[in-house]
Enzyme design. Structure first.
Site, PDB file in Angstrom:
ATOM      1  N   LYS B  22       0.833  -1.206   0.000  1.00  0.00           N
ATOM      2  CA  LYS B  22       0.000   0.000   0.000  1.00  0.00           C
ATOM      3  C   LYS B  22       0.865   1.253   0.000  1.00  0.00           C
ATOM      4  O   LYS B  22       0.684   2.149  -0.826  1.00  0.00           O
ATOM      5  CB  LYS B  22      -0.902  -0.038   1.242  1.00  0.00           C
ATOM      6  CG  LYS B  22      -2.025   0.948   1.257  1.00  0.00           C
ATOM      7  CD  LYS B  22      -2.886   0.751   2.509  1.00  0.00           C
ATOM      8  CE  LYS B  22      -3.769  -0.482   2.377  1.00  0.00           C
ATOM      9  NZ  LYS B  22      -4.292  -0.949   3.694  1.00  0.00           N
ATOM     10  N   ARG B  91      -3.336   2.970   8.444  1.00  0.00           N
ATOM     11  CA  ARG B  91      -3.696   1.661   7.872  1.00  0.00           C
ATOM     12  C   ARG B  91      -2.486   0.730   7.859  1.00  0.00           C
ATOM     13  O   ARG B  91      -1.348   1.179   7.726  1.00  0.00           O
ATOM     14  CB  ARG B  91      -4.234   1.843   6.442  1.00  0.00           C
ATOM     15  CG  ARG B  91      -5.647   2.407   6.452  1.00  0.00           C
ATOM     16  CD  ARG B  91      -6.204   2.561   5.063  1.00  0.00           C
ATOM     17  NE  ARG B  91      -5.626   3.720   4.391  1.00  0.00           N
ATOM     18  CZ  ARG B  91      -5.864   4.020   3.110  1.00  0.00           C
ATOM     19  NH1 ARG B  91      -6.632   3.226   2.382  1.00  0.00           N
ATOM     20  NH2 ARG B  91      -5.322   5.097   2.571  1.00  0.00           N
ATOM     21  N   GLY B 100      -6.661 -10.899   8.652  1.00  0.00           N
ATOM     22  CA  GLY B 100      -6.463 -11.139  10.080  1.00  0.00           C
ATOM     23  C   GLY B 100      -5.640 -10.066  10.753  1.00  0.00           C
ATOM     24  O   GLY B 100      -5.497 -10.062  11.968  1.00  0.00           O
ATOM     25  N   MET B 102      -5.002  -5.960  11.667  1.00  0.00           N
ATOM     26  CA  MET B 102      -5.741  -4.717  11.794  1.00  0.00           C
ATOM     27  C   MET B 102      -5.629  -3.963  10.488  1.00  0.00           C
ATOM     28  O   MET B 102      -4.582  -3.934   9.872  1.00  0.00           O
ATOM     29  CB  MET B 102      -5.140  -3.880  12.919  1.00  0.00           C
ATOM     30  CG  MET B 102      -6.010  -2.704  13.265  1.00  0.00           C
ATOM     31  SD  MET B 102      -5.084  -1.421  14.131  1.00  0.00           S
ATOM     32  CE  MET B 102      -4.731  -0.326  12.762  1.00  0.00           C
ATOM     33  N   ARG B 335      -3.833  -0.424  -6.964  1.00  0.00           N
ATOM     34  CA  ARG B 335      -3.149  -1.725  -7.068  1.00  0.00           C
ATOM     35  C   ARG B 335      -3.493  -2.335  -8.420  1.00  0.00           C
ATOM     36  O   ARG B 335      -4.417  -1.865  -9.099  1.00  0.00           O
ATOM     37  CB  ARG B 335      -3.572  -2.657  -5.944  1.00  0.00           C
ATOM     38  CG  ARG B 335      -5.054  -2.903  -5.972  1.00  0.00           C
ATOM     39  CD  ARG B 335      -5.518  -3.804  -4.845  1.00  0.00           C
ATOM     40  NE  ARG B 335      -6.965  -3.961  -5.000  1.00  0.00           N
ATOM     41  CZ  ARG B 335      -7.745  -4.576  -4.138  1.00  0.00           C
ATOM     42  NH1 ARG B 335      -7.231  -5.084  -3.041  1.00  0.00           N
ATOM     43  NH2 ARG B 335      -9.034  -4.693  -4.359  1.00  0.00           N
ATOM     44  N   HIS B 451     -10.585 -40.835  -4.658  1.00  0.00           N
ATOM     45  CA  HIS B 451     -10.614 -41.627  -5.885  1.00  0.00           C
ATOM     46  C   HIS B 451     -11.563 -41.008  -6.894  1.00  0.00           C
ATOM     47  O   HIS B 451     -11.221 -40.810  -8.066  1.00  0.00           O
ATOM     48  CB  HIS B 451     -11.040 -43.056  -5.541  1.00  0.00           C
ATOM     49  CG  HIS B 451     -11.110 -43.960  -6.727  1.00  0.00           C
ATOM     50  ND1 HIS B 451     -12.256 -44.123  -7.483  1.00  0.00           N
ATOM     51  CD2 HIS B 451     -10.167 -44.726  -7.309  1.00  0.00           C
ATOM     52  CE1 HIS B 451     -12.005 -44.968  -8.470  1.00  0.00           C
ATOM     53  NE2 HIS B 451     -10.743 -45.349  -8.392  1.00  0.00           N
ATOM     54  N   SER B 782       9.764 -41.954 -18.080  1.00  0.00           N
ATOM     55  CA  SER B 782       8.540 -41.197 -17.870  1.00  0.00           C
ATOM     56  C   SER B 782       8.215 -41.227 -16.378  1.00  0.00           C
ATOM     57  O   SER B 782       8.085 -42.294 -15.786  1.00  0.00           O
ATOM     58  CB  SER B 782       7.394 -41.802 -18.681  1.00  0.00           C
ATOM     59  OG  SER B 782       6.207 -41.073 -18.450  1.00  0.00           O
ATOM     60  N   CYS B 850       3.953 -38.536 -16.869  1.00  0.00           N
ATOM     61  CA  CYS B 850       2.604 -38.943 -17.262  1.00  0.00           C
ATOM     62  C   CYS B 850       1.685 -39.070 -16.058  1.00  0.00           C
ATOM     63  O   CYS B 850       0.614 -39.628 -16.151  1.00  0.00           O
ATOM     64  CB  CYS B 850       2.649 -40.250 -18.046  1.00  0.00           C
ATOM     65  SG  CYS B 850       3.243 -41.656 -17.095  1.00  0.00           S
ATOM     66  N   TYR B 870       8.677 -33.498 -22.160  1.00  0.00           N
ATOM     67  CA  TYR B 870       7.232 -33.357 -22.367  1.00  0.00           C
ATOM     68  C   TYR B 870       6.466 -33.644 -21.086  1.00  0.00           C
ATOM     69  O   TYR B 870       6.986 -34.280 -20.162  1.00  0.00           O
ATOM     70  CB  TYR B 870       6.737 -34.259 -23.501  1.00  0.00           C
ATOM     71  CG  TYR B 870       6.780 -35.739 -23.217  1.00  0.00           C
ATOM     72  CD1 TYR B 870       5.734 -36.374 -22.537  1.00  0.00           C
ATOM     73  CD2 TYR B 870       7.861 -36.509 -23.630  1.00  0.00           C
ATOM     74  CE1 TYR B 870       5.785 -37.725 -22.268  1.00  0.00           C
ATOM     75  CE2 TYR B 870       7.914 -37.864 -23.364  1.00  0.00           C
ATOM     76  CZ  TYR B 870       6.873 -38.469 -22.685  1.00  0.00           C
ATOM     77  OH  TYR B 870       6.922 -39.805 -22.407  1.00  0.00           O
TER      78      TYR B 870
END
Lengths: 898, 898
Positions: B22, B91, B100, B102, B335, B451, B782, B850, B870
């Site tokens: 800020k 602030r 959480g 102030m 921002r 699952h 792989s 994979c 890959y």
């Protein structure tokens, strides 16, 4: 130009890579001036060329001819010469012993002509034709590949025709005819003729030795033993000498000391009027070597002189094969001899006393497994009956007891003072009380890494596993084996070293070495009785040499006390779950299945005083030494009733129309709810502590209160808290925070400082990989190599051993089960990663190992190399680990091959 | 001397570490010349001193006073001055947003005296007292720690007394009394008085900001998000401006573009005569920003000018909070703004078109998860009923179908052409056919890694898991939720993106982006319709930028074809076991339980043509591209009947006195024999192939024959054989030898060269650790990151997710389930070890992944960094992986905090 042939006068024992072990030792003896029949060695390099190209090196023919000429010139006769032939043997010899390779062809140089010359010069026609018969038979079999049984059948047929019981009764005519039949047999079977030119015999025999390197059995053996395929073998060509030329000839084997007892003094066997192969085959009864002193005092004295020279040179037990040919002694071969466990200790100790080797070197001449063998009691099997059943010798030793078929019965009878042998198809955690109560465990299934084997070894209980010919009928409470039915209560004798079970009680011979370690052996004046003197001496040496400390895994005050007597320098693993067995299992079940907080807290509250008392006892037994207490680790299902059992029982009740039992229904529902498909990978270890409220706190409190109790009693307790199955640093941090809170509470309540180090097990790959982070939150590391092996390989000890370990061992995927000997490449690499990461983040971090491997000799050596501070093993293995830790600290012998 | 206070004129956006996000952005705007109310920032360094010592740095008091003086001097009035007071806000502002902590105290500087001055200078008595009320209430709550509800209760009591509905109807007298009550409340609750000296108010507010860094919620949040505890927060002190001073005043928020659609043009909300907090709280209805153009054209034009300046400077969407005080525009905060998925694509593409950013940079402004959101169909919920049940949004998308309660019914109805939703308590492998048949899966238990969730995501099937308020009665074939009973066949609408299930069929809105990827969207002239133009543009950019290739996991020709349309460059994982389901399961059961060789060979023979046909179809769909076929992998029990079921059935028959069914008895015996306590760690993968005779050969033969068939048909099949669960190089060598034998056989039989590369999965820690050895025998690697995660952490996905993942996520052990996002420190380290080892031994070795992680954005980035060739993921995730692979290849933006 490459030299492919070395005369015996050219090499030495350091050249085993090139000459093979046999060729190198023959060269060494030649150099020492021992009477070795002349000869030369064709190198492994020549073999490698042959194996890769299919042809011997081009230079070989000329070099072979040159060396053969030199041999002939020195002997004054030529190979295959018709009137007075030179004969040679060809033998294979790699750097390592290789079963499955071609070994020997004797009497090369004989053919239809030279056999007559040999008959003439030796004056023994029958000897000459018998030698020729041996050559054709050996050559046909090993060089030309004819099935050996075909030769044996021919011989048997001739014996039958002549009604003689053995070959020695066959006369010259018979032998001439047999040689002809053998030659016909070769031609018929191979399409090739037995070669008459002696040089051709020699050439073919050498190439057959080379080719045998790639025989199926040899390849399988190398594969299994991880011997590289490209070593190759050497071929040794040596002038023949004959022990079968009458009463002034003979053959024998001799050792520089007694390989059975280790006692100093020449020892061996002699067979007059015989070739070396007759001694080895055992067809005729040999004489003790000392009788040679009377038969041929000159040769005997020379032999003694040569053996002294060899032992002095090799500085170790040597054995030789020798032949006396008409009064002349020849030494044909030597090597460092094999020996029994007792002999190994006695000789190492004696040789150090004699100044032959240093005391440190003596340490490397004995091994942990040999020591373990000396620690077990043995049966006196004089007059014993045949085996009732045989199985895998899974945990060594000997025990006698009454057969029982379940854990409860074992406990009941043991409590009543009876000695029992627990017999099961296989064991599970539920059998643990019975296994603890039993003197021996016998199972029909499973091998050396089955639950029964591992637990029994851990406890030092005798165990025979996988006795597959035995049928166990737990309902009828009997076992059937070898046609006998053995009912509960019948007494058997179980030999866990041999894997044999016999009916009845055999007399036990107690181990002096064990009595010594248990503190019963030393005499009051501090002396050590003779049989254990070598052990005592080498253990002192090991303790002085070793850098690794040795602790024990122990869960009871009794085990702790025993471990201490065996030299343990603390407890590396005290498993709290072993305190949760028996009656207390019910309490743990109540904790896990608790319907609410109150129920759970009540169960936890009941556990607290029991755990505290156990721990106080252990801390007392180990007063002043560290005791590492592991928080609850095992999978939940080990404390719960079996799901299938419960489901079957409920279904049967329902089918029978019986009213539902609400308690059983609730148990079934709860067990179904927390049932895990893979409990080993489930809610266990630190996870359990972070998820079941109060479980962690009650364990830490039990430890803290036990420490406070001991301190108030004037003791010096050194408890350490160990967190199992940590995978992430946050887990450890959360446990540390809670432990710190409880320790502070107990310190405040008791006004005693109960602060304990908190460390972590490294038993998951992730713990090893993130050891740097863990080390910042840990006061110590302890490797749990059982679980680490399971997860690194992705298989569970309980599940896979029977399923594929035998196939894997046979096909060479493993040399040994990775649960028995640490897997250096995989698990070992994680150990090294964790040690490096842990010590970098936390210099001086104490690191030990408390898995099963802590008592395995090869693994102890690895842990020494990996820089660990201590190993922890079962109390029984503590002396083994001490010895191995000492050995590991002695640098490798600079000496060459043995 | 350390400077602990920075004026807004002194900092810039690069200083977020010191000034917080800020403070840094306020300084940046001041530097840009935007109308920012003056102020200064107290640094995070001051906070860190306060947190470690409990006291602010000694220099702070003086520095604060100096900066305050400067502020007062510039404003021409003093803080707390009675006649015309300067008011400020305080602030908190850390580098990262921290719920959480102030946040804000406004109107500091008011007290019983200055409130009168404010009333006088503003000419608004009520405004002054309302501001004072706000200060006392905020200060009391956030600085002095009084329970906020107590203030609310007081206010409610006063409103009640006066019978007014909201605070705006309270008059000055009421407000005066309320302020008094509030001050009494503070004194009563805290024992301290509300501070009247303005400097004291400021000092206390600043320290309260610092102290709030260590509030419980803030600490928990940091722990969970792994934000270091020692960053600290800054405190921003800013001159108050007021939007609540009449009709020429007001407050609003404005965006440089529409954050919902991404369309260019200023966008936002405005609330006349209001403070900023009133806009945010939503108490009053705001006006669209464009109406400000009529209300106050000058301020509107200025705002537009400032926003243009900001976007041009930040080169991204910016949002601001602004206030107009009596016709003067002030910008209070800015921002980089949040945006929807659609807006992200549109803006990134537009900004690249406008030249604001490069096309490569545009790639980094969108993410794979955003793309995935755009690919799913959505429900049109206009007028829809309330949710029937809510659960975890486990696999996104929207689907409508009839409720069914088991796999068989799902398959039956789907085969009949019906769309179904499979409802289960939880799913197992046995439900797979039903899950494949269903449009959506709904479960009562399990979370994102259950699952059901994992399989559904893998298949791109909609899934809502863990709908805990739903009771599933599979026997009665209904579910009960929210008071309704839903019977089988009833139609529901499942929103897997939101985790909501509604009764009835909602209309579905198809995704244009999905139509585009499926090849349906592009117009005939090759043009791309407008809604997907930005996606098209950025996908092209990603494909041009990425180094990683993207393949798909696919087991059917249909999936393969779809994957290819989505841009897959091959198949990275074709699971043969998925071809073993349904009817063929019986054949696999026969193979495994076979009584003898003949029985097993018959079963294997029946499987061969089925597998060959499947594989030929897949090779055809992927003609010319690599297809990696994994040999049978899963644990045995997935193909066998359940032990408990069989045991219960047998026991019930026996109890009922029914005769024993020999076939069932044999099955029970066989299943009992091979039952595994931990099937995931049992006889599976390569072990199965090495132990069950013929199993390996039949699979290799099916592959080889499929290749031959395709080649004869003129295709260009590129099959690759992948060996699962390899732990040791010998396993791979044995499989290679057997595969080579079968491939040679088929080549000879078919006269077609069917040679295929043979590679290994790296899915066990040991494989990664010994990758150097494996690479000598492997044509490719792989990574199977699912199994690798299981063994590295030592927990099984199926077992632990419900048992402790929620607790672990809550306590910060994980940030995300390691099954969803690759665990960089543990599993990732093994990946790096394996890549290094593999490439060192086998330069140029092709390496892919994979596992499920191949489609996870954060994981794709890791695999790029680790040097893989890959990734392979489900067909649906292929575009996501392409985009992420492109993003990963673009270097991080050099720009500072956003």
């Amino acid at each position: 130009m490459t030299e492919y042939v070395y005369d015996f006068t050219e090499g030495g024992r350091g050249m085993a890579d090139l000459l093979g072990s046999k060729g190198a030792n023959l060269a060494e003896m030649t150099r020492l001036g021992l009477p070795v029949p002349r000869g030369f060695t064709i190198t492994t390099a020549a073999c490698r060329v042959f194996l890769s190209t299919g042809e011997p090196p081009p230079e070989l023919e000329r070099q072979l001819a040159e060396h053969l000429s030199a041999l002939e010139w020195a002997a004054g006769k030529r190979l295959g010469q018709a009137d007075d032939p030179l004969l040679v043997s060809v033998r294979s010899g790699a750097r390592v012993s290789m079963p499955g390779m071609m070994e020997t062809v004797l009497d090369i140089g004989l053919n239809d002509h030279s056999v007559l010359g040999l008959a003439a010069t030796s004056g023994r026609e029958r000897f000459a034709w018998d030698s020729y018969r041996r050559l054709v038979q050996m050559f046909g079999t090993t060089v030309m590949g004819v099935d050996p049984s075909l030769f044996e059948e021919t011989l048997a047929r001739v014996r039958e025709q002549h009604h003689v019981p053995d070959d020695s009764r066959l006369d010259v005519c018979d032998l001439v005819r047999i040689v002809e039949s053998f030659k016909d047999l070769i031609a018929e079977r191979t399409g090739r003729r037995f070669p008459h030119p002696a040089a051709e015999q020699l050439r073919q025999a050498v190439l057959a030795v080379f080719a045998s390197w790639n025989g199926e059995r040899a390849k399988l053996y190398r594969h299994r033993e991880r011997i590289p395929d490209d070593l190759g073998t050497a071929a040794v060509v040596q002038t023949m000498v004959f022990g079968n030329l009458g009463r002034d000839s003979g053959s024998g084997v001799a050792f520089t000391r007694d390989p059975a007892t280790g006692r100093a003094g020449m020892y061996g066997d002699y067979l007059p009027s015989a070739q070396g192969e007759d001694v080895v085959s055992g067809v005729r009864n040999t004489l003790p070597l000392r009788e040679l002193a009377e038969l041929d005092p000159v040769s005997f004295a020379r032999l003694r002189q040569h053996l002294d020279r060899l032992e002095d040179h090799y500085r170790d037990l040597c054995d030789v094969e020798f032949t006396i040919e008409r009064g002349t002694l020849w030494v044909l071969q030597t090597r460092v001899g094999k020996r029994t466990a007792q002999a190994a200790f006695t000789m190492a100790s004696d040789m150090a006393d004699e100044g032959l080797i240093t005391s440190r070197r003596a340490l490397t001449r004995v091994g942990g497994e040999q020591l373990a063998q000396l620690m077990f009691p043995r049966f006196d099997t004089t007059g014993a009956s045949d085996a009732l059943v045989r199985g895998v010798p899974a945990s060594p030793g000997a025990a006698v007891g009454a057969v029982v078929f379940d854990s409860a019965e074992a406990v009941r009878r043991a409590d009543a003072g009876e000695q029992v042998v627990l017999v099961r198809n296989e064991t599970t955690a539920a059998d643990l009380p019975g296994m603890i109560a039993a003197r021996a465990v016998l199972t029909a299934r499973g091998g050396k890494t089955s639950h029964a084997a591992v637990v029994a070894r851990g406890m030092g209980t005798v165990c025979v596993c996988g006795a597959e010919d035995m049928i166990v009928d737990t309902r009828a409470r009997c076992l059937v084996a070898g046609g006998s039915t053995v009912v509960e209560g019948a007494v058997v004798s179980v030999d866990g070293s041999e894997g044999v079970v016999r009916l009845g009680a055999l007399p036990l011979v107690e181990s002096d070495v064990m009595r010594y370690f248990d503190g019963a052996a030393p005499a009051r004046d501090g002396g050590v009785p003779d049989p254990v003197r070598p052990v005592h001496r080498l253990m002192q040496e090991a303790d002085a040499a070793r850098r690794l400390r040795v602790r024990a895994n122990a869960d009871t005050p009794q085990d702790a006390a025993r471990a201490r007597r065996h030299g343990a320098e603390g407890i590396g693993l005290c498993r709290t779950e072993h305190m949760f067995l028996g009656d207390r299992r019910r309490l743990v079940e109540a904790v896990v299945l608790a319907g609410g907080d109150a129920e759970r807290e009540a169960a936890l509250g009941a556990l607290l005083p029991l755990q505290r008392a156990d721990l106080a006892g252990i801390l007392e037994a180990m007063d002043g030494l560290p005791v590492t207490i592991r928080l609850l680790d095992p999978p939940l299902h080990e404390f719960l009733p079996d799901l299938t059992d419960l489901a079957v029982r409920a279904a049967v009740r329902e089918a029978a129309g019986e009213p539902r039992n609400p308690r059983d229904a609730a148990r079934l529902a709860a067990v179904t709810r927390i049932h895990e498909a893979n409990p080993m990978l489930g809610l266990r270890g630190v996870r359990l502590g972070l998820v079941v409220p109060g479980l962690l706190a009650v364990q830490v409190r039990a430890i803290a209160e036990a420490v406070a109790e001991r301190k108030r009693a004037g003791g010096a307790p050194r408890a350490e808290i160990m967190v199992p199955l940590v995978a992430a640093v946050e887990e450890l941090r959360l446990v540390r925070d809670e432990a710190a809170r409880v320790l502070a509470e107990v310190s405040a309540e008791s006004c005693v400082d109960v602060a304990c180090p908190v460390g972590t097990m490294i038993e998951l790959p992730r713990a090893a990989l993130t050891a740097g982070e863990l080390a910042r939150e840990a006061d110590f590391f302890s490797f749990g190599t059982n679980d680490l092996t399971q997860t690194t390989w992705g298989f569970s000890r309980d599940d896979v051993e029977g399923a594929f370990f035998p196939a894997y061992l046979e096909r060479g995927v493993f040399q040994a089960s990775p649960f028995e000997e640490i897997d250096r490449d995989g698990v070992g690499r994680l150990v090294r990663i964790a040690v490096a990461g842990g010590r970098a983040a936390h210099p001086g971090l104490e690191i030990g190992v408390c898995g099963e491997h802590g008592g395995d000799p090869a693994s102890v050596r690895f842990f020494h190399e990996a820089g660990l501070d201590y190993v922890s093993c079962s109390p029984f293995r503590v002396p083994v680990a001490r010895l191995e830790a000492g050995r590991a600290a002695v640098p490798d012998e600079a000496a060459p091959d043995r």
